[in-house]
Scaffold this motif. Structure first.
Motif, PDB file in Angstrom:
ATOM      1  N   GLN A 119      12.822  -7.070  -6.127  1.00  0.00           N
ATOM      2  CA  GLN A 119      11.575  -7.680  -5.694  1.00  0.00           C
ATOM      3  C   GLN A 119      11.799  -8.684  -4.576  1.00  0.00           C
ATOM      4  N   LEU A 120      12.883  -9.439  -4.678  1.00  0.00           N
ATOM      5  CA  LEU A 120      13.146 -10.501  -3.715  1.00  0.00           C
ATOM      6  C   LEU A 120      13.615  -9.976  -2.360  1.00  0.00           C
ATOM      7  N   GLY A 121      14.111  -8.744  -2.308  1.00  0.00           N
ATOM      8  CA  GLY A 121      14.499  -8.163  -1.038  1.00  0.00           C
ATOM      9  C   GLY A 121      15.979  -7.928  -0.857  1.00  0.00           C
ATOM     10  N   PHE A 122      16.776  -8.065  -1.924  1.00  0.00           N
ATOM     11  CA  PHE A 122      18.195  -7.723  -1.813  1.00  0.00           C
ATOM     12  C   PHE A 122      18.328  -6.213  -1.639  1.00  0.00           C
ATOM     13  N   ASP A 123      19.315  -5.811  -0.846  1.00  0.00           N
ATOM     14  CA  ASP A 123      19.527  -4.397  -0.556  1.00  0.00           C
ATOM     15  C   ASP A 123      20.262  -3.692  -1.684  1.00  0.00           C
ATOM     16  N   GLY A 124      21.238  -4.380  -2.288  1.00  0.00           N
ATOM     17  CA  GLY A 124      22.034  -3.772  -3.335  1.00  0.00           C
ATOM     18  C   GLY A 124      22.575  -4.817  -4.284  1.00  0.00           C
ATOM     19  N   ALA A 125      23.381  -4.360  -5.252  1.00  0.00           N
ATOM     20  CA  ALA A 125      23.987  -5.267  -6.227  1.00  0.00           C
ATOM     21  C   ALA A 125      25.406  -4.796  -6.521  1.00  0.00           C
ATOM     22  N   LEU A 126      26.372  -5.670  -6.312  1.00  0.00           N
ATOM     23  CA  LEU A 126      27.770  -5.377  -6.612  1.00  0.00           C
ATOM     24  C   LEU A 126      28.002  -5.426  -8.115  1.00  0.00           C
ATOM     25  N   THR A 127      28.709  -4.440  -8.630  1.00  0.00           N
ATOM     26  CA  THR A 127      29.098  -4.416 -10.037  1.00  0.00           C
ATOM     27  C   THR A 127      30.610  -4.352 -10.110  1.00  0.00           C
ATOM     28  N   PRO A 128      31.274  -5.336 -10.759  1.00  0.00           N
ATOM     29  CA  PRO A 128      32.740  -5.442 -10.706  1.00  0.00           C
ATOM     30  C   PRO A 128      33.426  -4.408 -11.590  1.00  0.00           C
ATOM     31  N   THR A 129      34.742  -4.326 -11.425  1.00  0.00           N
ATOM     32  CA  THR A 129      35.553  -3.435 -12.243  1.00  0.00           C
ATOM     33  C   THR A 129      36.750  -4.193 -12.801  1.00  0.00           C
TER      34      THR A 129
ATOM     35  N   PHE B 127      21.630  -8.134   2.459  1.00  0.00           N
ATOM     36  CA  PHE B 127      22.037  -9.041   1.393  1.00  0.00           C
ATOM     37  C   PHE B 127      22.108  -8.277   0.074  1.00  0.00           C
ATOM     38  N   HIS B 128      23.224  -8.472  -0.614  1.00  0.00           N
ATOM     39  CA  HIS B 128      23.439  -7.861  -1.918  1.00  0.00           C
ATOM     40  C   HIS B 128      23.587  -8.980  -2.951  1.00  0.00           C
ATOM     41  N   TRP B 129      23.170  -8.687  -4.163  1.00  0.00           N
ATOM     42  CA  TRP B 129      23.349  -9.628  -5.264  1.00  0.00           C
ATOM     43  C   TRP B 129      24.465  -9.097  -6.156  1.00  0.00           C
ATOM     44  N   PHE B 130      24.606  -9.612  -7.369  1.00  0.00           N
ATOM     45  CA  PHE B 130      25.760  -9.333  -8.224  1.00  0.00           C
ATOM     46  C   PHE B 130      25.284  -9.145  -9.649  1.00  0.00           C
ATOM     47  N   LEU B 131      25.899  -8.193 -10.345  1.00  0.00           N
ATOM     48  CA  LEU B 131      25.592  -7.962 -11.758  1.00  0.00           C
ATOM     49  C   LEU B 131      26.752  -8.473 -12.613  1.00  0.00           C
ATOM     50  N   PRO B 132      26.547  -9.544 -13.389  1.00  0.00           N
ATOM     51  CA  PRO B 132      27.634 -10.135 -14.192  1.00  0.00           C
ATOM     52  C   PRO B 132      27.861  -9.341 -15.478  1.00  0.00           C
ATOM     53  N   THR B 133      28.597  -8.251 -15.367  1.00  0.00           N
ATOM     54  CA  THR B 133      28.792  -7.365 -16.517  1.00  0.00           C
ATOM     55  C   THR B 133      29.826  -7.890 -17.505  1.00  0.00           C
TER      56      THR B 133
ATOM     57  N   GLU C 115      19.234  -5.135 -21.074  1.00  0.00           N
ATOM     58  CA  GLU C 115      17.968  -5.841 -20.902  1.00  0.00           C
ATOM     59  C   GLU C 115      18.124  -7.008 -19.920  1.00  0.00           C
ATOM     60  N   TYR C 116      19.203  -7.791 -20.081  1.00  0.00           N
ATOM     61  CA  TYR C 116      19.398  -8.927 -19.175  1.00  0.00           C
ATOM     62  C   TYR C 116      19.775  -8.448 -17.778  1.00  0.00           C
ATOM     63  N   LEU C 117      20.706  -7.512 -17.683  1.00  0.00           N
ATOM     64  CA  LEU C 117      21.086  -6.996 -16.374  1.00  0.00           C
ATOM     65  C   LEU C 117      19.893  -6.337 -15.688  1.00  0.00           C
ATOM     66  N   GLY C 118      19.023  -5.708 -16.474  1.00  0.00           N
ATOM     67  CA  GLY C 118      17.815  -5.119 -15.908  1.00  0.00           C
ATOM     68  C   GLY C 118      16.898  -6.168 -15.307  1.00  0.00           C
TER      69      GLY C 118
ATOM     70  N   TRP D  56      38.093  -7.071 -17.707  1.00  0.00           N
ATOM     71  CA  TRP D  56      37.318  -8.245 -18.120  1.00  0.00           C
ATOM     72  C   TRP D  56      35.819  -7.996 -18.153  1.00  0.00           C
ATOM     73  N   CYS D  57      35.355  -6.766 -17.823  1.00  0.00           N
ATOM     74  CA  CYS D  57      33.917  -6.524 -17.736  1.00  0.00           C
ATOM     75  C   CYS D  57      33.591  -5.117 -18.222  1.00  0.00           C
ATOM     76  N   GLU D  58      32.301  -4.821 -18.310  1.00  0.00           N
ATOM     77  CA  GLU D  58      31.873  -3.488 -18.693  1.00  0.00           C
ATOM     78  C   GLU D  58      32.151  -2.502 -17.558  1.00  0.00           C
ATOM     79  N   ASP D  59      32.197  -1.219 -17.899  1.00  0.00           N
ATOM     80  CA  ASP D  59      32.455  -0.203 -16.887  1.00  0.00           C
ATOM     81  C   ASP D  59      31.315  -0.156 -15.877  1.00  0.00           C
ATOM     82  N   ALA D  60      31.665  -0.154 -14.596  1.00  0.00           N
ATOM     83  CA  ALA D  60      30.652  -0.231 -13.540  1.00  0.00           C
ATOM     84  C   ALA D  60      29.863   1.067 -13.394  1.00  0.00           C
ATOM     85  N   TRP D  61      30.544   2.214 -13.481  1.00  0.00           N
ATOM     86  CA  TRP D  61      29.844   3.485 -13.328  1.00  0.00           C
ATOM     87  C   TRP D  61      28.763   3.671 -14.394  1.00  0.00           C
TER      88      TRP D  61
END
Length: 384
Positions: free
Chosen positions: A50-60, A5-11, A39-42, A63-68
């Motif tokens: 902590q909850l057990g997600f394996d990774g987090a998708l960061t969009p490109t 399971f992966h979560w998402f970073l709303p950049t 700070e918020y993304l952190g 409309w958003c901040e640079d993912a790299w």
């Protein structure tokens, strides 16, 4: 194999209401917006870990901040969480992309996953200086990934193709391990690239019968090339202790949408060249009616958001049932998100993931130990 399971970073920012945007439409929030600060993304990164997600998708995209850059800055506030970094071939050379990935892999402690996004919106691509049409972009992606993989395997590469040319390219240090490639797309051209290069094929959340057809399609194309591919699905989620509470939250999100905003976004998305985006639009037809398109699958998000536009809605047990149903079709990885992302991560992590563990479908990456305390996370204090 345990589900991942992966979560998402709303950049692009976050909100207690739906945040629209992407696929050629401007970002728009229907309520008080939380800025996409480190700070918020952190907070989201630490919570997801902590909850057990394996990774987090960061969009490109525009409309958003640079993912790299964003994920490189966030790697130090986490210990284990991997970063599924979306990037677009053609906006940088394959040699530089291979080098960046190798550097990220070393400095992050082997925590890079790559989501290759060919780009379905010509207007946005032209803003970045890319003037190929859609089919040309997919052809270039295939060439690009061929060069990148050869570099990762330590080859010295000279390649002259219709879209990619390099001479004597070589990496001084190859990534170990090689980061897996995640790739999605619903067009015939996308299927060819996925079959040849993807480690994980990602589909947006469609009804189970449509997902089964996609899996069979890609699996067949990959088998013809002697390859085996894992499958993942990209979904939003609204889960609560009871189904009534979950559907009440979906209704609240829907009620907060300005009809004028829906019309504006739908006009923009109708111009999309993406086959996957057209499939998303067909699920709801731009109206607020009949948005539960399959049991517990709600298309309301797609009224104002490009890309993934469906959400699993229901009690923790019901959402777990739907995850188990998709898994039975061949889905092993779930890339989830919610509104707001911090709070919804806890609804999923404390409601759905434990139910999956009871059913023997998931285990916490850290084992059965207690949640990691902030003091145990390197550099946590610096990100508070």
């Amino acid at each position: 194999m345990s589900l991942r399971f992966h979560w998402f970073l709303p950049t692009y920012g976050d909100s207690r209401n739906l945040v629209g945007g992407g696929h050629g439409v401007a970002t728009a929030a229907t309520g008080e917006n939380r800025a996409a600060t480190l700070e918020y993304l952190g907070q989201i990164v630490r919570g997801a870990e902590q909850l057990g997600f394996d990774g987090a998708l960061t969009p490109t995209g525009a409309w958003c901040e640079d993912a790299w850059l964003t994920t490189a800055m966030l790697a130090s506030v986490s210990r284990r969480l991997r970063f599924l970094v979306a990037f677009r071939p053609g906006l940088l050379s394959p040699t530089l992309a291979a080098q960046m990935a190798a550097t990220f892999q070393r400095h992050s402690g082997q925590r890079l996953l790559l989501n290759v996004v060919t780009g379905g919106e010509s207007a946005e691509q032209r803003a970045y200086g890319d003037f190929l049409d859609k089919d040309g972009r997919y052809a270039r992606t295939g060439e690009f990934l061929d060069v990148v993989r050869r570099l990762w395997h330590g080859e010295t590469v000279s390649h002259v193709g219709p879209h990619v040319t390099v001479e004597g390219a070589r990496l001084s240090r190859v990534p170990d391990p090689i980061p897996p490639i995640y790739f999605g797309g619903s067009s015939p051209a996308a299927g060819t690239v996925a079959a040849e290069h993807a480690d994980v094929y990602l589909t947006w959340g469609e009804p189970p019968h449509a997902v089964a057809e996609k899996i069979a399609w890609i699996r067949g194309l990959a088998a013809d090339r002697g390859r085996d591919i894992r499958f993942g699905i990209r979904l939003h989620v609204i889960t609560r202790d009871t189904a009534d509470q979950a559907w009440a939250e979906a209704a609240r999100l829907l009620d907060a949408l300005d009809p004028a905003l829906i019309q504006q976004v739908q006009r923009g998305l109708a111009r999309s060249e993406s086959t996957g985006q057209r499939r998303m639009l067909d699920l709801h037809g731009g109206t607020r009616e009949d948005l539960e398109i399959s049991p517990n699958l709600w298309a309301g998000v797609g009224l104002v958001r490009g890309g993934a536009g469906t959400a699993l809605v229901g009690s923790h047990a019901e959402v777990t049932d739907r995850i188990e149903e998709y898994h039975a079709l061949g889905i092993d990885e779930f890339v989830l998100s919610g509104h707001p992302h911090l709070e919804e991560a806890y609804w999923v992590g404390e409601g759905v993931l434990p139910e999956l563990r009871r059913r023997g479908l998931w285990s916490h990456p850290d084992g059965d130990q207690d949640l990691v305390q902030p003091s145990e996370i390197p550099f946590a204090a610096a990100a508070r």
